[in-house]
Write an enzyme that holds these catalytic residues in place. Structure first.
Site, PDB file in Angstrom:
ATOM      1  N   PHE A  12       0.545  -1.112   0.101  1.00  0.00           N
ATOM      2  CA  PHE A  12      -0.010   0.165  -0.381  1.00  0.00           C
ATOM      3  C   PHE A  12       1.093   0.986   0.070  1.00  0.00           C
ATOM      4  O   PHE A  12       0.968   2.088  -1.204  1.00  0.00           O
ATOM      5  CB  PHE A  12      -0.673  -0.122   0.915  1.00  0.00           C
ATOM      6  CG  PHE A  12      -1.375   1.327   1.987  1.00  0.00           C
ATOM      7  CD1 PHE A  12      -1.915   1.904   0.633  1.00  0.00           C
ATOM      8  CD2 PHE A  12      -1.977   1.885   3.730  1.00  0.00           C
ATOM      9  CE1 PHE A  12      -2.530   3.042   1.022  1.00  0.00           C
ATOM     10  CE2 PHE A  12      -2.487   2.589   3.172  1.00  0.00           C
ATOM     11  CZ  PHE A  12      -2.280   4.057   2.993  1.00  0.00           C
ATOM     12  N   ASN A  33       8.820  -9.152  -2.155  1.00  0.00           N
ATOM     13  CA  ASN A  33       7.903 -11.295  -1.349  1.00  0.00           C
ATOM     14  C   ASN A  33       6.012 -11.046  -2.010  1.00  0.00           C
ATOM     15  O   ASN A  33       6.044 -12.260  -2.161  1.00  0.00           O
ATOM     16  CB  ASN A  33       8.527 -11.633  -0.404  1.00  0.00           C
ATOM     17  CG  ASN A  33       7.531 -10.757   0.619  1.00  0.00           C
ATOM     18  OD1 ASN A  33       7.135 -10.635   0.825  1.00  0.00           O
ATOM     19  ND2 ASN A  33       8.197 -12.145   1.947  1.00  0.00           N
ATOM     20  N   ASP A  57      13.346 -12.455  -1.069  1.00  0.00           N
ATOM     21  CA  ASP A  57      12.367 -11.760   0.503  1.00  0.00           C
ATOM     22  C   ASP A  57      13.350 -11.570   1.429  1.00  0.00           C
ATOM     23  O   ASP A  57      14.596 -11.541   1.173  1.00  0.00           O
ATOM     24  CB  ASP A  57      12.146 -13.667   0.802  1.00  0.00           C
ATOM     25  CG  ASP A  57      11.835 -12.994   2.223  1.00  0.00           C
ATOM     26  OD1 ASP A  57      12.017 -12.461   3.073  1.00  0.00           O
ATOM     27  OD2 ASP A  57      10.340 -14.119   2.483  1.00  0.00           O
ATOM     28  N   ASN A  98      19.606  -7.062   7.719  1.00  0.00           N
ATOM     29  CA  ASN A  98      20.003  -7.619   5.920  1.00  0.00           C
ATOM     30  C   ASN A  98      20.795  -5.948   4.527  1.00  0.00           C
ATOM     31  O   ASN A  98      20.909  -5.449   4.456  1.00  0.00           O
ATOM     32  CB  ASN A  98      19.537  -8.113   5.527  1.00  0.00           C
ATOM     33  CG  ASN A  98      19.792  -9.469   5.505  1.00  0.00           C
ATOM     34  OD1 ASN A  98      20.523  -9.988   6.047  1.00  0.00           O
ATOM     35  ND2 ASN A  98      18.279 -10.670   5.622  1.00  0.00           N
ATOM     36  N   ARG A 105      27.643  -1.287   3.542  1.00  0.00           N
ATOM     37  CA  ARG A 105      28.830  -1.856   3.252  1.00  0.00           C
ATOM     38  C   ARG A 105      28.527  -0.541   2.120  1.00  0.00           C
ATOM     39  O   ARG A 105      29.375  -0.013   1.623  1.00  0.00           O
ATOM     40  CB  ARG A 105      28.025  -3.058   2.569  1.00  0.00           C
ATOM     41  CG  ARG A 105      29.358  -3.172   1.340  1.00  0.00           C
ATOM     42  CD  ARG A 105      28.555  -5.035   0.124  1.00  0.00           C
ATOM     43  NE  ARG A 105      27.969  -4.831   0.232  1.00  0.00           N
ATOM     44  CZ  ARG A 105      27.225  -4.192  -1.046  1.00  0.00           C
ATOM     45  NH1 ARG A 105      28.317  -3.875  -1.953  1.00  0.00           N
ATOM     46  NH2 ARG A 105      26.240  -4.721  -2.230  1.00  0.00           N
ATOM     47  N   TYR A 144       4.492  -7.860  15.894  1.00  0.00           N
ATOM     48  CA  TYR A 144       4.662  -6.530  14.850  1.00  0.00           C
ATOM     49  C   TYR A 144       5.117  -5.459  15.626  1.00  0.00           C
ATOM     50  O   TYR A 144       5.838  -4.825  15.311  1.00  0.00           O
ATOM     51  CB  TYR A 144       3.606  -6.383  14.472  1.00  0.00           C
ATOM     52  CG  TYR A 144       3.006  -5.567  13.675  1.00  0.00           C
ATOM     53  CD1 TYR A 144       3.601  -4.892  12.552  1.00  0.00           C
ATOM     54  CD2 TYR A 144       3.150  -4.014  14.090  1.00  0.00           C
ATOM     55  CE1 TYR A 144       3.894  -4.338  11.745  1.00  0.00           C
ATOM     56  CE2 TYR A 144       3.200  -2.976  13.496  1.00  0.00           C
ATOM     57  CZ  TYR A 144       2.962  -2.769  11.875  1.00  0.00           C
ATOM     58  OH  TYR A 144       3.096  -1.671  11.370  1.00  0.00           O
ATOM     59  N   LYS A 148       8.969  -4.070  15.582  1.00  0.00           N
ATOM     60  CA  LYS A 148       9.311  -2.928  15.071  1.00  0.00           C
ATOM     61  C   LYS A 148      10.110  -2.186  16.016  1.00  0.00           C
ATOM     62  O   LYS A 148      10.985  -0.964  16.080  1.00  0.00           O
ATOM     63  CB  LYS A 148       7.844  -1.897  14.801  1.00  0.00           C
ATOM     64  CG  LYS A 148       7.107  -2.500  13.776  1.00  0.00           C
ATOM     65  CD  LYS A 148       7.699  -1.874  12.247  1.00  0.00           C
ATOM     66  CE  LYS A 148       7.133  -2.341  11.397  1.00  0.00           C
ATOM     67  NZ  LYS A 148       7.690  -2.162   9.710  1.00  0.00           N
ATOM     68  N   TYR A 158      23.394   0.304  14.592  1.00  0.00           N
ATOM     69  CA  TYR A 158      24.114   0.464  14.260  1.00  0.00           C
ATOM     70  C   TYR A 158      24.481   1.919  13.419  1.00  0.00           C
ATOM     71  O   TYR A 158      25.767   2.291  12.869  1.00  0.00           O
ATOM     72  CB  TYR A 158      22.774   0.133  12.031  1.00  0.00           C
ATOM     73  CG  TYR A 158      23.188  -1.213  12.082  1.00  0.00           C
ATOM     74  CD1 TYR A 158      22.915  -2.445  12.747  1.00  0.00           C
ATOM     75  CD2 TYR A 158      24.577  -1.930  10.833  1.00  0.00           C
ATOM     76  CE1 TYR A 158      22.773  -3.748  12.428  1.00  0.00           C
ATOM     77  CE2 TYR A 158      24.595  -2.627  10.530  1.00  0.00           C
ATOM     78  CZ  TYR A 158      23.822  -4.309  11.450  1.00  0.00           C
ATOM     79  OH  TYR A 158      24.112  -5.753  11.380  1.00  0.00           O
TER      80      TYR A 158
HETATM   81  P1  NAD Z   1       1.866  -3.537   2.965  1.00  0.00           P
HETATM   82  O1  NAD Z   1       1.733  -4.968   3.984  1.00  0.00           O
HETATM   83  O2  NAD Z   1       0.604  -2.857   1.906  1.00  0.00           O
HETATM   84  O3  NAD Z   1       3.280  -3.764   2.735  1.00  0.00           O
HETATM   85  C1  NAD Z   1       4.441  -4.381   3.196  1.00  0.00           C
HETATM   86  C2  NAD Z   1       4.249  -4.707   1.825  1.00  0.00           C
HETATM   87  O4  NAD Z   1       5.768  -5.163   1.842  1.00  0.00           O
HETATM   88  C3  NAD Z   1       3.881  -6.588   0.921  1.00  0.00           C
HETATM   89  O5  NAD Z   1       3.889  -5.467  -0.069  1.00  0.00           O
HETATM   90  C4  NAD Z   1       4.640  -7.505   1.496  1.00  0.00           C
HETATM   91  O6  NAD Z   1       4.137  -7.962   0.459  1.00  0.00           O
HETATM   92  C5  NAD Z   1       6.121  -7.003   1.735  1.00  0.00           C
HETATM   93  N1  NAD Z   1       6.764  -7.311   2.195  1.00  0.00           N
HETATM   94  C6  NAD Z   1       6.380  -8.129   3.948  1.00  0.00           C
HETATM   95  N2  NAD Z   1       7.456  -8.929   4.298  1.00  0.00           N
HETATM   96  C7  NAD Z   1       8.262  -9.222   3.110  1.00  0.00           C
HETATM   97  C8  NAD Z   1       9.946  -9.473   3.385  1.00  0.00           C
HETATM   98  N3  NAD Z   1      10.140 -10.473   4.368  1.00  0.00           N
HETATM   99  N4  NAD Z   1      10.266  -9.314   2.365  1.00  0.00           N
HETATM  100  C9  NAD Z   1       9.674  -8.637   1.542  1.00  0.00           C
HETATM  101  N5  NAD Z   1       8.881  -7.900   1.110  1.00  0.00           N
HETATM  102  C10 NAD Z   1       8.248  -8.493   2.384  1.00  0.00           C
HETATM  103  O7  NAD Z   1       1.275  -2.428   4.334  1.00  0.00           O
HETATM  104  P2  NAD Z   1       1.561  -0.869   3.987  1.00  0.00           P
HETATM  105  O8  NAD Z   1       0.263  -0.404   4.549  1.00  0.00           O
HETATM  106  O9  NAD Z   1       2.242  -0.660   2.729  1.00  0.00           O
HETATM  107  O10 NAD Z   1       2.801  -0.674   5.431  1.00  0.00           O
HETATM  108  C11 NAD Z   1       4.087  -0.206   4.667  1.00  0.00           C
HETATM  109  C12 NAD Z   1       5.321  -0.199   5.902  1.00  0.00           C
HETATM  110  O11 NAD Z   1       4.650   0.789   6.665  1.00  0.00           O
HETATM  111  C13 NAD Z   1       5.524  -1.645   6.823  1.00  0.00           C
HETATM  112  O12 NAD Z   1       6.264  -1.189   7.310  1.00  0.00           O
HETATM  113  C14 NAD Z   1       4.435  -1.213   7.901  1.00  0.00           C
HETATM  114  O13 NAD Z   1       4.645  -1.493   9.550  1.00  0.00           O
HETATM  115  C15 NAD Z   1       4.695   0.315   7.800  1.00  0.00           C
HETATM  116  N6  NAD Z   1       3.231   1.356   8.429  1.00  0.00           N
HETATM  117  C16 NAD Z   1       2.080   1.547   8.141  1.00  0.00           C
HETATM  118  C17 NAD Z   1       0.922   1.939   8.527  1.00  0.00           C
HETATM  119  C18 NAD Z   1      -0.114   1.969   7.896  1.00  0.00           C
HETATM  120  O14 NAD Z   1      -1.151   2.771   8.469  1.00  0.00           O
HETATM  121  N7  NAD Z   1      -0.538   1.670   6.580  1.00  0.00           N
HETATM  122  C19 NAD Z   1       1.177   2.074   9.617  1.00  0.00           C
HETATM  123  C20 NAD Z   1       2.350   2.501  10.724  1.00  0.00           C
HETATM  124  C21 NAD Z   1       3.920   1.449  10.404  1.00  0.00           C
END
Ligand code: NAD
Ligand code: UDP
Length: 311
Positions: A12, A33, A57, A98, A105, A144, A148, A158
């Site tokens: 999103f 992923n 991933d 990672n 690096r 979660y 975080k 880091y």
């Molecule tokens: P989302 O679930 O739509 O997007 C997360 C993306 O990460 C997805 O496309 C998913 O396929 C990918 N992903 C998950 N695990 C993965 C992995 N191991 N390797 C590669 N890709 C991976 O969520 P979002 O709402 O777009 O959130 C994006 C970031 O913002 C997240 O880190 C979330 O914790 C943070 N966040 C979002 C909100 C919100 O309200 N949307 C609020 C606080 C924090």
């Protein structure tokens, strides 16, 4: 031309960020992923000469050369992150290690998408960055929330130990087009239920509060934070306008002109009672403030879901 990596770029927020970065003339590498993201979110970018998609991933190392890293990969909705809680922890811990190793690096600046969830069921209201939070470390949201929190710890360590150039965005509830239909969040659930004429499922009595930020405002904040020179510690990003969940449900019924009724369902464990960001720091350091009103943002989101449900 800056080369920029966006992890979670098919999600999103990530997909909107890729759009904005490309519009600004960056060379964007999207890594995902597809756990909770979709190719459809970035389908409009496939023909762009400076957009590259890598299915990967992030719990496995990644070798790339870029100038900046926006590290967003992690499922964000409770339904998604609880589906495989251990994987959520791995994504937050191993994935962030990672990405930090990569940043170290190649000497790239890295921004972590952290979350208001690190405050847990907050006892301080509204929440400033200085508040340490009230998180249940063994509950169903811990994969979660604690994930975080460790990700933030890793960012700071880091930075202290290896001088990695870091930014930490504490993002509060954000909504808008491209939220996943099945992600079970309040805004997407209520809109879909209202459009289908089904009852809106309000958890508990609906008196719990959240502060909802429209996606375009949030993306502006992420870009501003990445560009800020004199800030290292966490910055709250969100809309401080607070609403009860019942209010939001009623508003969505009104805006969709739906005949749906409201039904009450049990409140999930550890569901925070009140949440509202103190955004003084973002205002001061980033000269940023959200502009999109809830009604306006909901109208745009409703239009998106209407299209989705018809197609
Ligand atoms: P989302 O679930 O739509 O997007 C997360 C993306 O990460 C997805 O496309 C998913 O396929 C990918 N992903 C998950 N695990 C993965 C992995 N191991 N390797 C590669 N890709 C991976 O969520 P979002 O709402 O777009 O959130 C994006 C970031 O913002 C997240 O880190 C979330 O914790 C943070 N966040 C979002 C909100 C919100 O309200 N949307 C609020 C606080 C924090
Ligand atoms: N919620 C609700 N009905 C739903 C989905 C969510 O009442 O169909 C509630 C949920 O219990 C929480 C609030 O709405 O109190 C916000 O939930 P969401 O998952 O959107 O965000 P988060 O809890 O992660 O802040």
């Amino acid at each position: 031309m800056k080369r920029i990596l966006v992890t979670g770029g098919a999600g999103f927020l990530g997909s909107h960020l890729c759009d904005s970065l490309l519009e600004k003339g960056a060379d964007v590498v999207c890594v995902d992923n597809f756990f909770s993201g979709f190719k459809d979110n970035i389908r409009n970018l496939f023909s762009h000469a400076y957009f590259e998609l890598i299915r990967h991933d992030i719990i496995h190392p990644l070798f790339l050369e870029v100038d900046q890293i926006y590290h967003l990969a992690c499922p964000a909705s409770p339904i998604h992150y609880q589906l495989n809680a251990i994987k959520t922890v791995k994504t937050n811990v191993m994935g962030t290690i990672n990405m930090l190793g990569l940043a170290k690096r190649i000497k790239a600046r890295i921004l972590l998408a952290s979350s208001s969830e690190i405050y847990g069921d907050a006892t301080v209201h509204p929440q400033p960055e200085s508040y340490w939070g009230n998180v249940n470390p063994i509950g169903i949201r811990a994969c979660y929330d604690e994930g975080k929190r460790v990700a933030e710890t890793l960012m700071m360590d880091y930075h202290r130990q290896n001088k990695v150039d870091i930014k930490i965005a504490r993002i509060f509830n954000t909504y808008g087009p491209r939220m996943a239909v099945n992600d079970g969040r309040a805004v997407s659930n209520f809109i879909i239920q209202a459009l289908r004429g089904e009852p809106l499922t309000v958890h508990g009595d609906g008196s719990q509060t959240r502060s909802f930020c429209y996606v375009s405002d949030l993306i502006q904040a992420l870009l501003a934070l990445m560009g800020a020179e004199d800030i290292t510690g966490p910055v709250n990003l969100g809309n401080p306008e607070e609403h009860t969940i019942l209010e939001v449900a009623k508003k969505i019924i009104k805006l969709t002109k739906s005949a749906s009724k409201i039904v009450h369902k049990p409140l999930p464990a550890d569901d925070p009672v009140r949440r509202r960001p103190d955004i003084s720091l973002a205002k001061k350091k980033l000269s940023w403030t959200p502009h999109v009103k809830l009604d306006e943002g909901l109208e745009k989101t409703i239009a998106y879901f209407k299209d989705m449900l018809q197609s």
